[in-house]
Design a protein around this motif. Sequence first.
Motif, PDB file in Angstrom:
ATOM      1  N   ASP A  29       0.846  -1.185   0.000  1.00  0.00           N
ATOM      2  CA  ASP A  29       0.000   0.000   0.000  1.00  0.00           C
ATOM      3  C   ASP A  29       0.889   1.245   0.000  1.00  0.00           C
ATOM      4  N   PHE A  30       0.594   2.166  -0.883  1.00  0.00           N
ATOM      5  CA  PHE A  30       1.369   3.401  -0.974  1.00  0.00           C
ATOM      6  C   PHE A  30       0.503   4.577  -0.543  1.00  0.00           C
ATOM      7  N   TYR A  31       1.083   5.456   0.238  1.00  0.00           N
ATOM      8  CA  TYR A  31       0.409   6.684   0.640  1.00  0.00           C
ATOM      9  C   TYR A  31       1.367   7.845   0.451  1.00  0.00           C
ATOM     10  N   LEU A  48       1.634   9.654  10.772  1.00  0.00           N
ATOM     11  CA  LEU A  48       0.782   9.410   9.604  1.00  0.00           C
ATOM     12  C   LEU A  48       0.777   7.924   9.242  1.00  0.00           C
ATOM     13  N   HIS A  49       1.956   7.309   9.333  1.00  0.00           N
ATOM     14  CA  HIS A  49       2.064   5.899   8.976  1.00  0.00           C
ATOM     15  C   HIS A  49       1.281   5.026   9.954  1.00  0.00           C
ATOM     16  N   ARG A  50       1.297   5.393  11.237  1.00  0.00           N
ATOM     17  CA  ARG A  50       0.540   4.620  12.225  1.00  0.00           C
ATOM     18  C   ARG A  50      -0.945   4.618  11.913  1.00  0.00           C
ATOM     19  N   ALA A  51      -1.410   5.698  11.281  1.00  0.00           N
ATOM     20  CA  ALA A  51      -2.851   5.879  11.120  1.00  0.00           C
ATOM     21  C   ALA A  51      -3.413   5.251   9.838  1.00  0.00           C
ATOM     22  N   VAL A  52      -2.565   4.709   8.983  1.00  0.00           N
ATOM     23  CA  VAL A  52      -3.096   4.132   7.737  1.00  0.00           C
ATOM     24  C   VAL A  52      -3.689   2.760   8.017  1.00  0.00           C
ATOM     25  N   ALA A  53      -4.346   2.202   7.007  1.00  0.00           N
ATOM     26  CA  ALA A  53      -5.128   0.984   7.229  1.00  0.00           C
ATOM     27  C   ALA A  53      -4.261  -0.217   7.615  1.00  0.00           C
ATOM     28  N   PRO A  55      -0.492  -0.602   8.394  1.00  0.00           N
ATOM     29  CA  PRO A  55       0.841   0.018   8.491  1.00  0.00           C
ATOM     30  C   PRO A  55       1.982  -0.927   8.129  1.00  0.00           C
ATOM     31  N   LEU A  60       4.787   4.890   3.274  1.00  0.00           N
ATOM     32  CA  LEU A  60       4.256   6.247   3.354  1.00  0.00           C
ATOM     33  C   LEU A  60       5.343   7.253   2.974  1.00  0.00           C
TER      34      LEU A  60
ATOM     35  N   TRP B  48      -3.516  14.402   0.675  1.00  0.00           N
ATOM     36  CA  TRP B  48      -3.290  12.960   0.797  1.00  0.00           C
ATOM     37  C   TRP B  48      -3.486  12.307  -0.552  1.00  0.00           C
ATOM     38  N   PHE B  49      -2.657  11.377  -0.864  1.00  0.00           N
ATOM     39  CA  PHE B  49      -2.865  10.532  -2.029  1.00  0.00           C
ATOM     40  C   PHE B  49      -2.847   9.089  -1.532  1.00  0.00           C
ATOM     41  N   GLY B  50      -3.654   8.265  -2.180  1.00  0.00           N
ATOM     42  CA  GLY B  50      -3.768   6.884  -1.731  1.00  0.00           C
ATOM     43  C   GLY B  50      -5.137   6.637  -1.142  1.00  0.00           C
ATOM     44  N   ARG B  53      -8.227   4.591   1.351  1.00  0.00           N
ATOM     45  CA  ARG B  53      -7.751   3.984   2.593  1.00  0.00           C
ATOM     46  C   ARG B  53      -7.063   4.991   3.488  1.00  0.00           C
ATOM     47  N   ALA B  57      -6.280   8.098   8.130  1.00  0.00           N
ATOM     48  CA  ALA B  57      -5.121   8.909   8.476  1.00  0.00           C
ATOM     49  C   ALA B  57      -5.467  10.393   8.454  1.00  0.00           C
ATOM     50  N   ALA B  80      -8.668   3.460  11.382  1.00  0.00           N
ATOM     51  CA  ALA B  80      -7.271   3.368  10.960  1.00  0.00           C
ATOM     52  C   ALA B  80      -6.440   2.530  11.897  1.00  0.00           C
ATOM     53  N   GLY B  81      -5.568   1.737  11.262  1.00  0.00           N
ATOM     54  CA  GLY B  81      -4.386   1.266  11.936  1.00  0.00           C
ATOM     55  C   GLY B  81      -4.518   0.107  12.903  1.00  0.00           C
ATOM     56  N   HIS B  83      -2.563   0.242  15.600  1.00  0.00           N
ATOM     57  CA  HIS B  83      -1.836   0.806  16.732  1.00  0.00           C
ATOM     58  C   HIS B  83      -2.744   1.683  17.583  1.00  0.00           C
TER      59      HIS B  83
END
Lengths: 129, 132
Positions: A29-31, A48-53, A55, A60, B48-50, B53, B57, B80-81, B83
């Motif tokens: 996955d790319f963000y 930001l990376h922690r919050a993606v679907a 990680p 990111l 944001w791009f992507g 999903r 974030a 999200a996430g 964590h």
Amino acid sequence: MSAGDAFTPIERHEIDKAIRDAERLSGRDFYVHVGRSTGDSRRTAWSLHRAVARPANSILIHVDPTARTLEVVTGADVRETVDDRHVALAGLSMQTAFEAGDLTRGLLAVIQQLAQLARPVQSLHTDTP
Amino acid sequence: MSTLEGLLIFAGIPLLIVVAITVMVMAPSLARGNQPRSGSNWKAEPEWFGAPRAVGAREAMANRHQIESGPAAGHNPASAGDHDNVVSDDHGVTGARRRGAGATAMGAEQAPVTSSQDDSDSEQTGGASVRW
């Protein structure tokens, strides 16, 4: 393009397409986030990376045009196959374009390079004799 | 051929070609407007791009001051996430890393961090920092 937009619709389309292509090629996955950092840019990228679907399976890219920094965060799964030094070299590919003020070209270069790096390694050996 | 005709052919046409090439070269940057592409004058909205999903974030960044206290702060944990959906606020973190020009690989052993969340991130994630 309005005064508050960083990219034209065409540029957005190009970046979106590059992300889709990179995801198809690499299976990751790319963000991409372009904006000011809150404090240190590396920590912002981690946040930001922690919050993606997903990680662990994500890459990111955080670009802070104010601080002129680019941060790439690779998830735990990605890190097993993509070396940090190679990521740093891929990050350098954007430098010429960014210095000329062309964020889009720089981002496209980074995304393409990272997609190549994150591509699954094809084994020459097979189970069949 | 009169003098006027000669002037038009040998000066006018080359001049038109020069102007046309100049316009074609300048058009993309003119279309972008006066928005600075980097530096301290950057005023554009974060992008944001992507998506889609990245929605989680984006929400997390928008609510980062509200969600420090955990799930009770009202953020949707499912958005999200893995964590706990916590995005730490960077204002309180000290000892910011100083970087020189060029690229730096940021492995676990190379990232000077102070908070436990950052410790966890630096151990589990990889990547690099590049300045331009």
